[in-house]
Design a protein around this motif. Structure first.
Motif, PDB file in Angstrom:
ATOM      1  N   ARG A 164       0.836  -1.209   0.000  1.00 33.77           N
ATOM      2  CA  ARG A 164       0.000   0.000   0.000  1.00 33.77           C
ATOM      3  C   ARG A 164       0.870   1.258   0.000  1.00 33.77           C
ATOM      4  N   GLN A 172       2.245   1.746  -3.462  1.00 33.52           N
ATOM      5  CA  GLN A 172       1.208   2.238  -4.363  1.00 33.52           C
ATOM      6  C   GLN A 172       0.975   3.737  -4.136  1.00 33.52           C
ATOM      7  N   ASP A 173       0.901   4.155  -2.881  1.00 35.61           N
ATOM      8  CA  ASP A 173       0.705   5.568  -2.571  1.00 35.61           C
ATOM      9  C   ASP A 173       1.871   6.416  -3.075  1.00 35.61           C
ATOM     10  N   GLN A 228       3.821   5.762  -5.619  1.00 36.55           N
ATOM     11  CA  GLN A 228       3.733   5.851  -7.073  1.00 36.55           C
ATOM     12  C   GLN A 228       2.685   6.865  -7.493  1.00 36.55           C
ATOM     13  N   GLN A 229       1.567   6.914  -6.794  1.00 40.68           N
ATOM     14  CA  GLN A 229       0.534   7.886  -7.114  1.00 40.68           C
ATOM     15  C   GLN A 229       1.009   9.302  -6.819  1.00 40.68           C
ATOM     16  N   ASP A 230       1.746   9.498  -5.731  1.00 40.10           N
ATOM     17  CA  ASP A 230       2.289  10.820  -5.422  1.00 40.10           C
ATOM     18  C   ASP A 230       3.262  11.271  -6.500  1.00 40.10           C
ATOM     19  N   THR A 231       4.064  10.333  -7.017  1.00 39.43           N
ATOM     20  CA  THR A 231       5.003  10.661  -8.088  1.00 39.43           C
ATOM     21  C   THR A 231       4.242  11.092  -9.339  1.00 39.43           C
ATOM     22  N   ARG A 232       3.153  10.405  -9.648  1.00 38.53           N
ATOM     23  CA  ARG A 232       2.349  10.782 -10.817  1.00 38.53           C
ATOM     24  C   ARG A 232       1.759  12.173 -10.630  1.00 38.53           C
ATOM     25  N   ARG A 233       1.279  12.474  -9.411  1.00 36.67           N
ATOM     26  CA  ARG A 233       0.725  13.798  -9.148  1.00 36.67           C
ATOM     27  C   ARG A 233       1.799  14.872  -9.287  1.00 36.67           C
TER      28      ARG A 233
END
Length: 91
Positions: free
Chosen positions: A66, A69-70, A72-77
């Protein structure tokens, strides 16, 4: 046939069942289980599995998956906000 006792130095002081729990969670995640499903399974295992070390290992992998995953999402943002050319000056 001889048996071998696993040395604590190899297992970091954890029971081998801890690593069995991590391995099972890793395998399930690799087979397509989502992190939300892993967390739910970890909660059930914590309540009903007879070996607490296995449950701790499973929950540890679910938590690390988890967090990954978080991250990776922060990097995308961050990519979205830093690569946004709408606000750049045109001079």
């Amino acid at each position: 046939m001889t048996t071998m006792t696993i040395a604590p130095a190899l297992t970091g002081g954890h029971d081998p069942a801890y690593y069995a729990g991590r391995a099972d969670a890793y395998d399930e995640h690799g087979d397509g289980t989502t992190t939300a499903e892993l967390r739910t399974r970890a909660e059930y295992i914590a309540d009903f599995h007879p070996n607490k070390d296995y449950a701790l290992g499973y929950a540890a992998y679910a938590a690390s998956a988890r967090l990954e995953q978080d991250a990776q999402q922060d990097t995308r943002r961050a990519d979205i906000t830093t690569n946004n050319t709408y606000w750049k000056a045109t001079r």
